[in-house]
Design a protein around this motif. Structure first.
Motif, PDB file in Angstrom:
ATOM      1  N   PHE A   1       0.845  -1.189   0.000  1.00  0.00           N
ATOM      2  CA  PHE A   1       0.000   0.000   0.000  1.00  0.00           C
ATOM      3  C   PHE A   1       0.882   1.241   0.000  1.00  0.00           C
ATOM      4  O   PHE A   1       1.910   1.269   0.673  1.00  0.00           O
ATOM      5  N   GLN A   2       0.460   2.259  -0.734  1.00  0.00           N
ATOM      6  CA  GLN A   2       1.128   3.554  -0.653  1.00  0.00           C
ATOM      7  C   GLN A   2       0.137   4.573  -0.105  1.00  0.00           C
ATOM      8  O   GLN A   2      -0.998   4.645  -0.565  1.00  0.00           O
ATOM      9  N   THR A   3       0.583   5.337   0.883  1.00  0.00           N
ATOM     10  CA  THR A   3      -0.209   6.443   1.404  1.00  0.00           C
ATOM     11  C   THR A   3       0.510   7.729   1.044  1.00  0.00           C
ATOM     12  O   THR A   3       1.681   7.909   1.388  1.00  0.00           O
ATOM     13  N   SER A   4      -0.176   8.602   0.318  1.00  0.00           N
ATOM     14  CA  SER A   4       0.369   9.909  -0.054  1.00  0.00           C
ATOM     15  C   SER A   4      -0.208  10.957   0.885  1.00  0.00           C
ATOM     16  O   SER A   4      -1.406  10.945   1.186  1.00  0.00           O
ATOM     17  N   TYR A   5       0.665  11.850   1.349  1.00  0.00           N
ATOM     18  CA  TYR A   5       0.270  12.941   2.242  1.00  0.00           C
ATOM     19  C   TYR A   5       0.333  14.232   1.445  1.00  0.00           C
ATOM     20  O   TYR A   5       1.421  14.674   1.060  1.00  0.00           O
ATOM     21  N   LEU A   6      -0.825  14.813   1.180  1.00  0.00           N
ATOM     22  CA  LEU A   6      -0.927  15.992   0.325  1.00  0.00           C
ATOM     23  C   LEU A   6      -1.111  17.242   1.173  1.00  0.00           C
ATOM     24  O   LEU A   6      -1.922  17.258   2.100  1.00  0.00           O
ATOM     25  N   ASN A   7      -0.370  18.304   0.815  1.00  0.00           N
ATOM     26  CA  ASN A   7      -0.505  19.564   1.549  1.00  0.00           C
ATOM     27  C   ASN A   7      -1.721  20.338   1.050  1.00  0.00           C
ATOM     28  O   ASN A   7      -2.464  19.861   0.176  1.00  0.00           O
ATOM     29  N   SER A   8      -1.922  21.536   1.554  1.00  0.00           N
ATOM     30  CA  SER A   8      -3.109  22.328   1.200  1.00  0.00           C
ATOM     31  C   SER A   8      -3.129  22.750  -0.269  1.00  0.00           C
ATOM     32  O   SER A   8      -4.178  23.092  -0.796  1.00  0.00           O
ATOM     33  N   ASP A   9      -1.969  22.695  -0.946  1.00  0.00           N
ATOM     34  CA  ASP A   9      -1.911  22.998  -2.375  1.00  0.00           C
ATOM     35  C   ASP A   9      -2.114  21.750  -3.233  1.00  0.00           C
ATOM     36  O   ASP A   9      -2.022  21.814  -4.460  1.00  0.00           O
ATOM     37  N   GLY A  10      -2.360  20.597  -2.583  1.00  0.00           N
ATOM     38  CA  GLY A  10      -2.562  19.355  -3.314  1.00  0.00           C
ATOM     39  C   GLY A  10      -1.264  18.682  -3.746  1.00  0.00           C
ATOM     40  O   GLY A  10      -1.293  17.711  -4.488  1.00  0.00           O
ATOM     41  N   GLU A  11      -0.130  19.205  -3.275  1.00  0.00           N
ATOM     42  CA  GLU A  11       1.169  18.619  -3.611  1.00  0.00           C
ATOM     43  C   GLU A  11       1.518  17.524  -2.611  1.00  0.00           C
ATOM     44  O   GLU A  11       1.208  17.641  -1.426  1.00  0.00           O
ATOM     45  N   GLU A  12       2.211  16.501  -3.092  1.00  0.00           N
ATOM     46  CA  GLU A  12       2.634  15.432  -2.190  1.00  0.00           C
ATOM     47  C   GLU A  12       3.801  15.917  -1.344  1.00  0.00           C
ATOM     48  O   GLU A  12       4.858  16.240  -1.857  1.00  0.00           O
ATOM     49  N   ALA A  13       3.592  15.970  -0.032  1.00  0.00           N
ATOM     50  CA  ALA A  13       4.653  16.361   0.902  1.00  0.00           C
ATOM     51  C   ALA A  13       5.470  15.145   1.312  1.00  0.00           C
ATOM     52  O   ALA A  13       6.675  15.238   1.535  1.00  0.00           O
ATOM     53  N   ALA A  14       4.794  13.991   1.418  1.00  0.00           N
ATOM     54  CA  ALA A  14       5.462  12.761   1.838  1.00  0.00           C
ATOM     55  C   ALA A  14       4.623  11.574   1.380  1.00  0.00           C
ATOM     56  O   ALA A  14       3.465  11.724   0.984  1.00  0.00           O
ATOM     57  N   ALA A  15       5.230  10.402   1.434  1.00  0.00           N
ATOM     58  CA  ALA A  15       4.522   9.167   1.109  1.00  0.00           C
ATOM     59  C   ALA A  15       5.112   8.037   1.936  1.00  0.00           C
ATOM     60  O   ALA A  15       6.281   8.086   2.317  1.00  0.00           O
ATOM     61  N   SER A  16       4.292   7.060   2.219  1.00  0.00           N
ATOM     62  CA  SER A  16       4.792   5.851   2.881  1.00  0.00           C
ATOM     63  C   SER A  16       4.382   4.650   2.052  1.00  0.00           C
ATOM     64  O   SER A  16       3.313   4.637   1.431  1.00  0.00           O
ATOM     65  N   LEU A  17       5.254   3.672   2.019  1.00  0.00           N
ATOM     66  CA  LEU A  17       4.998   2.411   1.339  1.00  0.00           C
ATOM     67  C   LEU A  17       5.029   1.331   2.410  1.00  0.00           C
ATOM     68  O   LEU A  17       6.038   1.153   3.087  1.00  0.00           O
ATOM     69  N   ARG A  18       3.895   0.660   2.600  1.00  0.00           N
ATOM     70  CA  ARG A  18       3.805  -0.384   3.624  1.00  0.00           C
ATOM     71  C   ARG A  18       3.591  -1.737   2.956  1.00  0.00           C
ATOM     72  O   ARG A  18       2.790  -1.855   2.027  1.00  0.00           O
ATOM     73  N   THR A  19       4.305  -2.730   3.435  1.00  0.00           N
ATOM     74  CA  THR A  19       4.153  -4.099   2.948  1.00  0.00           C
ATOM     75  C   THR A  19       3.609  -4.961   4.072  1.00  0.00           C
ATOM     76  O   THR A  19       4.179  -5.001   5.160  1.00  0.00           O
ATOM     77  N   ILE A  20       2.506  -5.623   3.786  1.00  0.00           N
ATOM     78  CA  ILE A  20       1.914  -6.578   4.708  1.00  0.00           C
ATOM     79  C   ILE A  20       2.188  -7.966   4.137  1.00  0.00           C
ATOM     80  O   ILE A  20       1.911  -8.224   2.964  1.00  0.00           O
ATOM     81  N   THR A  21       2.749  -8.843   4.959  1.00  0.00           N
ATOM     82  CA  THR A  21       2.948 -10.237   4.542  1.00  0.00           C
ATOM     83  C   THR A  21       1.822 -11.060   5.129  1.00  0.00           C
ATOM     84  O   THR A  21       1.647 -11.109   6.344  1.00  0.00           O
ATOM     85  N   GLN A  22       1.029 -11.661   4.239  1.00  0.00           N
ATOM     86  CA  GLN A  22      -0.066 -12.520   4.670  1.00  0.00           C
ATOM     87  C   GLN A  22       0.412 -13.976   4.655  1.00  0.00           C
ATOM     88  O   GLN A  22       1.179 -14.377   3.776  1.00  0.00           O
ATOM     89  N   PHE A  23      -0.079 -14.755   5.611  1.00  0.00           N
ATOM     90  CA  PHE A  23       0.310 -16.159   5.722  1.00  0.00           C
ATOM     91  C   PHE A  23      -0.792 -16.913   6.438  1.00  0.00           C
ATOM     92  O   PHE A  23      -1.650 -16.312   7.081  1.00  0.00           O
ATOM     93  N   ASP A  24      -0.781 -18.209   6.286  1.00  0.00           N
ATOM     94  CA  ASP A  24      -1.675 -19.063   7.075  1.00  0.00           C
ATOM     95  C   ASP A  24      -0.882 -19.543   8.271  1.00  0.00           C
ATOM     96  O   ASP A  24       0.253 -19.996   8.130  1.00  0.00           O
ATOM     97  N   ARG A  25      -1.464 -19.421   9.442  1.00  0.00           N
ATOM     98  CA  ARG A  25      -0.781 -19.863  10.658  1.00  0.00           C
ATOM     99  C   ARG A  25      -0.578 -21.374  10.599  1.00  0.00           C
ATOM    100  O   ARG A  25      -1.481 -22.100  10.231  1.00  0.00           O
ATOM    101  N   PRO A  26       0.611 -21.827  11.012  1.00  0.00           N
ATOM    102  CA  PRO A  26       0.828 -23.277  11.062  1.00  0.00           C
ATOM    103  C   PRO A  26      -0.075 -23.890  12.128  1.00  0.00           C
ATOM    104  O   PRO A  26      -0.346 -23.270  13.159  1.00  0.00           O
TER     105      PRO A  26
END
Length: 149
Positions: free
Chosen positions: A122-147
Motif C-alpha cells: 500500500f502507498q499512502t500519499s500525504y498531500l498539503n493544502s496545495d494538493g502537492e505530495e509532501a510525503a509518502a509511505s509504502l507499507r508491505t503486509i505479509t499474509q500467511f496461514d498460521r501453522p
C-alpha cells in the motif's frame, strides 16, 4: 505444511489494484512531535522546538489504518513487514495534510520460513493544502496461514 504450487491470488484480488481511499485529514501536532523527539533523545536542530518542522518519524504516528475495502484478504493472517518513507518537502507542524491510500501490488512469495505467503503493498500519499505530495509511505503486509499447532 503442504507446498503451494498455484497462486491463491484471484482476479477479484487483482481488481482492487489501483483503487484509492477517500482522503483522511491528519495533522502533525507539535506536542506529539516533541514527545517523540524526547522519547528518542533526538536533538537534531532541523526540527527542534520553534522551527515549525516535524521530525520525519512523525509519519509513524499519523499513518491511517489501512482501509478494509482496499485490503485483499488472500490468507488468514498478516503482519506489517516493511515501511518506507519518502519526503518531497518538510512536514509542517499543525498544518493539515490529506492522506490517500492506494493498493499498489499483491504478489505471491514462495518458500521462506513459513512457506507460501502473499505480499500486499500500500502507498499512502500525504498531500498539503496545495494538493502537492509532501510525503509518502509504502507499507508491505505479509499474509500467511498460521501453522497448525
Amino acid at each position: 505444511m503442504a507446498d503451494v504450487t498455484e497462486s491463491k491470488i484471484t482476479d477479484e484480488h487483482r481488481a482492487m489494484l489501483g483503487q484509492r481511499s477517500d482522503p483522511i485529514e491528519v495533522v502533525p501536532k507539535t506536542a506529539d512531535a516533541q514527545r517523540m523527539r524526547d522519547l528518542l533523545g533526538d536533538t537534531d536542530p532541523r526540527w527542534a522546538d520553534g522551527t515549525g518542522i516535524a521530525p520525519p518519524y512523525i509519519l509513524a504516528m499519523m499513518e491511517p489504518r489501512l482501509p478494509a475495502e482496499l485490503s485483499p484478504q488472500v490468507l488468514s493472517s498478516g503482519i506489517l513487514t516493511q515501511t518506507e518513507w519518502k519526503f518531497s518537502q518538510p512536514i509542517k507542524l499543525e498544518e493539515p495534510l490529506q492522506a490517500v491510500t492506494q493498493l499498489i501490488d499483491v504478489r505471491d512469495r514462495l518458500g521462506g520460513r513459513y512457506g507460501y505467503s502473499v505480499l500486499v503493498m500500500f502507498q499512502t500519499s500525504y498531500l498539503n493544502s496545495d494538493g502537492e505530495e509532501a510525503a509518502a509511505s509504502l507499507r508491505t503486509i505479509t499474509q500467511f496461514d498460521r501453522p497448525e499447532s
